[in-house]
Every structure is written in C-alpha cells, then in structure tokens.
Design an enzyme around this catalytic site. Structure first.
Site, PDB file in Angstrom:
ATOM      1  N   LYS A  22       0.830  -1.216   0.000  1.00  0.00           N
ATOM      2  CA  LYS A  22       0.000   0.000   0.000  1.00  0.00           C
ATOM      3  C   LYS A  22       0.858   1.258   0.000  1.00  0.00           C
ATOM      4  O   LYS A  22       0.644   2.172  -0.810  1.00  0.00           O
ATOM      5  CB  LYS A  22      -0.914  -0.001   1.226  1.00  0.00           C
ATOM      6  CG  LYS A  22      -1.608   1.333   1.512  1.00  0.00           C
ATOM      7  CD  LYS A  22      -2.389   1.261   2.809  1.00  0.00           C
ATOM      8  CE  LYS A  22      -3.068   2.582   3.126  1.00  0.00           C
ATOM      9  NZ  LYS A  22      -2.141   3.567   3.726  1.00  0.00           N
ATOM     10  N   ARG A  97      -4.653  10.462   2.732  1.00  0.00           N
ATOM     11  CA  ARG A  97      -3.424  11.201   3.019  1.00  0.00           C
ATOM     12  C   ARG A  97      -2.430  11.128   1.863  1.00  0.00           C
ATOM     13  O   ARG A  97      -1.667  12.066   1.623  1.00  0.00           O
ATOM     14  CB  ARG A  97      -2.789  10.662   4.302  1.00  0.00           C
ATOM     15  CG  ARG A  97      -1.551  11.462   4.695  1.00  0.00           C
ATOM     16  CD  ARG A  97      -1.090  11.207   6.091  1.00  0.00           C
ATOM     17  NE  ARG A  97       0.120  11.983   6.375  1.00  0.00           N
ATOM     18  CZ  ARG A  97       0.135  13.257   6.734  1.00  0.00           C
ATOM     19  NH1 ARG A  97      -1.010  13.915   6.865  1.00  0.00           N
ATOM     20  NH2 ARG A  97       1.263  13.905   6.960  1.00  0.00           N
ATOM     21  N   ASP A 121      -5.609   8.123   8.558  1.00  0.00           N
ATOM     22  CA  ASP A 121      -5.857   7.602   9.902  1.00  0.00           C
ATOM     23  C   ASP A 121      -5.833   8.707  10.949  1.00  0.00           C
ATOM     24  O   ASP A 121      -5.031   9.639  10.862  1.00  0.00           O
ATOM     25  CB  ASP A 121      -4.790   6.564  10.276  1.00  0.00           C
ATOM     26  CG  ASP A 121      -4.990   5.246   9.554  1.00  0.00           C
ATOM     27  OD1 ASP A 121      -6.146   4.933   9.253  1.00  0.00           O
ATOM     28  OD2 ASP A 121      -4.005   4.554   9.295  1.00  0.00           O
TER      29      ASP A 121
END
Length: 435
Positions: A22, A97, A121
């Site tokens: 990721k 983000r 997050d």
C-alpha cells in the site's frame, strides 16, 4: 458502516500471499504525473486508499487502463490543471493522506501544485511541514488558505539545492525527490527516508531517466534532468500485511506459510517477532510459521530487564506493526513495553483489548505495558469499532483468537489497507462473515 462477524477460537492452516505494498503504491502512482509517456505498474493492491488515488488521477486527466488483476497503465499526457482549483478536488483530495504526494510531481512538471489538507488515519498529528519546507528550498512559493485548509506551491523553475530534513519523513522525502528530479542542477537531500518503498521509487525514477544516487542511504543526490520517459514497475509485497499474518498465526496457534515475501526487504520484522518467542522460518522466499501449540515466550534483555519494542525510521522497526506486536503479546509468556514514538493516538485502541480480558497498562499516549496470558486465559468475544487500519486488523486478530463470536464495526477502515481480507482469511479456515 460495514461489520465483520467473527467466530474465534479456530486454528487456521494453509498458504497466504501478501498483496502489493500500500505505502509503495501511493508513491509510485503519483510519480506517473512526471511524464507524458506510458507507465505500467504491476502488483497494485485492490484497496480503498489506492483506488481513491487512481480515481483522483483519472479526474486530473490521466488515462488509466486496467490490463489485468493488479496491473494498470497510466499516461499523463493531457493533465487538466483546472481540476486542481475546483470544488470537487477539494473534496476528493481530502479523502486520503497519500494525495499529498501529487504536489511534488505537479510542481516539477507544470509549475504549480495544490492540495487540500489530506485525510487518513486518526492516529495523532501528522505534519506537512517537511513536504513544503523542501519544496520551498527548491524555489517554490508557498501559499495557504486557513479558511479552506488549502495548500499551494508555484514556481517558474525549480533549482537544485542542499537540504537537511527535520525528520526522515517517507512521504516528505518522496514528494521532494519527485520535484527534484526535474529541477535545474543538483539537489542533496540529507536525513532522507531510506525504506524499501522509497528505494523502489528511486529505482523506478532512474529507469524513467532520472539521475538519483545514494539509493538506500539517508543521503540522496539528484542531478536534475529535462524530462522523464515511460517505464514498467512491479511493486514489492506489503511488509505490514506480512507482519499481520505472522501475528495471526501465533495468536491462533496456526501453521501458516506466507509466500513470496521478499525477505531482503523485511528488515527487523522477522527478528522482532522472534523476540516475542515466535518461530519465523525462512523457506526460500517464503515465511513458515509452525503451530505454536505450547505458546511463545517473550525474551528479556540480556541484563534481565523487561523487553521494550519501539518504532523508528527505517531500518528501525516500522510503527505500522506496533499494534500487531501489542495484540500478539497479550497471549505470550512474559511482559513487554510497547513504545509508540511517532504517533500519540495510535495506542488508544487498547481499551478494546482490555474489554476482551487483556492485561495492558496504558502508561501514557505513547507507551503500554502488556502482561501476557500465556493462553491460560483466552480473550473474550465482544463488539468493537475499528479506529484505523492497523488497529482494526489488530482487533481482527484478537477476535479470531478469542472465545465466542465478536463483531467489528467500521470495517471500511480495514478495507482501506487490506485487499479482500475476509475472503483470504476464509480460504485458510477463518470463520469470518462480512455483514
């Protein structure tokens, strides 16, 4: 909100292959903006955060073509810069983000880059200063609208310079690096992040025609070039997912083989789990975890003091796996101090583990002491909510080891970072249902 219903207490068995990384994907995808030529990327994970970034690139005018599972081609030859100033972009850019890393490539190639304050997050403050300080040193003019929380940088021509980063930020290094490859002259980035995913970005950019030396060290030297071309790139397996499956095997006393893990890029991950007493066997490029039927025992330091596991920039232990280490320690023999240095809100999920019967003392926002049960007392099923990606998977591992049926709500957080996790876990024997 989606929910997982998990029947715990079952042993798992079989092989599981990690998805593409990721954190690498978010960097590599932004780099396609640096060239008008075609860039082909393989092993892209099918997860929410990555798919959001691909959608953002499409809205910017990038031509995206899916070639097969995990394989896409990208061509940024008709980028729509007007989208950057639209209201829709202010909504889309806040969704993840990783969107911050489009700024460097856009600035380098088109002379301007904008971004709303990005999401991600809720694990504490995550400053953007490193990103913009570096771009300003390359010659960009910085602007910020406090009312709209909207950032912008513009420059007629970036010029190479020497810079010492305040922090070895991975995304900050990536953003500055992608701007510097098209800057005039030489740029030196000292205290640069040097983790494997950043190395992957450097190698990809060099194949595109960039001149980057010092790859793998904390000092990158970039000689600017006029333009970059196309390339093909394959992403590494996700080291955070690999660590998650090691923890899952130990907590459920299961025998699992994690395939194609790229051992040379795992750093301290195998050794850190071994410090918890977990057997991590290397079989070619696979990891084999035998069934820990007799449990596992935490090692103390050589002077007999309690083991401390803390995070640090690469090659230190990644902060993304501390949540997994913490939950695995709840069933170990012995005690460990978990010290989460980077994010002050990441340990707040431990109250959910305490509700399940874990013995954890939250010393402060950064430190937690775990006293292991040694499987003498199993965790108890409960209803939980996933606060972020890594805590969500930690709670999922706890639920799979617990006695009874648990539910985890807000699983969209888990889907942001783990591809089809319920299907893949069912394939190795987990009793998990998506509701």
């Amino acid at each position: 909100m989606g929910t997982f219903k998990i029947e715990g207490g079952h042993r798992l068995k079989g092989k599981i292959q990690p998805q593409g990384a990721k954190n690498e994907a978010l960097q590599i995808l932004c780099a396609v903006l640096l060239t008008p030529e075609t860039v082909t990327i393989n092993n892209i994970p099918d997860i929410v955060d990555v798919n959001k970034l691909i959608s953002l690139l499409q809205k910017l005018g990038v031509k995206v073509n899916k070639l097969g599972k995990g394989s896409y081609s990208f061509q940024a030859d008709e980028v729509d810069l007007n989208y950057l100033e639209s209201d829709q972009f202010k909504i889309d850019g806040r969704g993840l983000r990783g969107s911050i890393m489009i700024v460097g490539p856009l600035l380098a190639r088109f002379g301007k880059g904008y971004i709303p304050k990005p999401g991600g997050d809720k694990i504490g403050r995550r400053r953007l200063d490193t990103h913009f300080d570096g771009l300003i040193k390359l010659g960009a003019k910085f602007g910020y609208s406090k009312e709209e929380q909207f950032y912008g940088v513009e420059a007629d021509k970036l010029k190479g310079t020497y810079m010492l980063l305040e922090e070895a930020s991975v995304t900050g290094t990536a953003n500055i690096l992608m701007a510097a490859v098209l800057a005039e002259g030489q740029t030196t980035i000292y205290n640069a992040a040097c983790e494997p995913y950043l190395q992957q970005l450097c190698k990809m950019l060099n194949r595109m025609g960039a001149k980057i030396s010092g790859v793998g060290s904390n000092m990158l030297i970039i000689d600017g070039v006029d333009s970059l071309g196309g390339t093909e790139h394959r992403m590494l397996p996700d080291m955070i997912e690999i660590g998650s499956w090691i923890g899952l095997a130990a907590m459920t006393k299961s025998e699992l083989t994690i395939t194609n893990v790229s051992w040379n890029d795992l750093g301290l991950i195998p050794e850190t789990f071994r410090k918890l007493g977990i057997t991590v066997e290397k079989q070619g490029d696979d990891i084999h975890i035998p069934a820990h039927t007799d449990g596992y025992e935490i090692q103390n330091f050589i002077d007999g003091s309690i083991l401390t596991i803390s995070d640090a920039p690469w090659p230190g232990f990644t902060p993304d796996l501390l949540s997994i280490i913490l939950v695995v320690a709840t069933q170990a023999r012995g005690s460990v101090l978990i010290h989460q240095k980077m994010f002050e809100s990441r340990l707040f999920f431990v109250d959910k583990l305490i509700d399940m019967g874990a013995k954890i003392i939250l010393c402060d926002p950064h430190r937690a002491t775990v006293i292991g049960h040694d499987f003498q007392s199993t965790l108890k099923a409960t209803t939980m909510t996933s606060p972020d990606i890594r805590a969500g998977v930690s709670l999922l591992i706890a639920a799979l080891s617990a006695k009874g049926t648990s539910t985890i709500q807000n699983i969209e957080q888990i889907d942001r970072g783990y591809e089809n996790i319920d299907e893949r876990l069912r394939a190795i024997g987990a009793k998990i249902e998506r509701i």
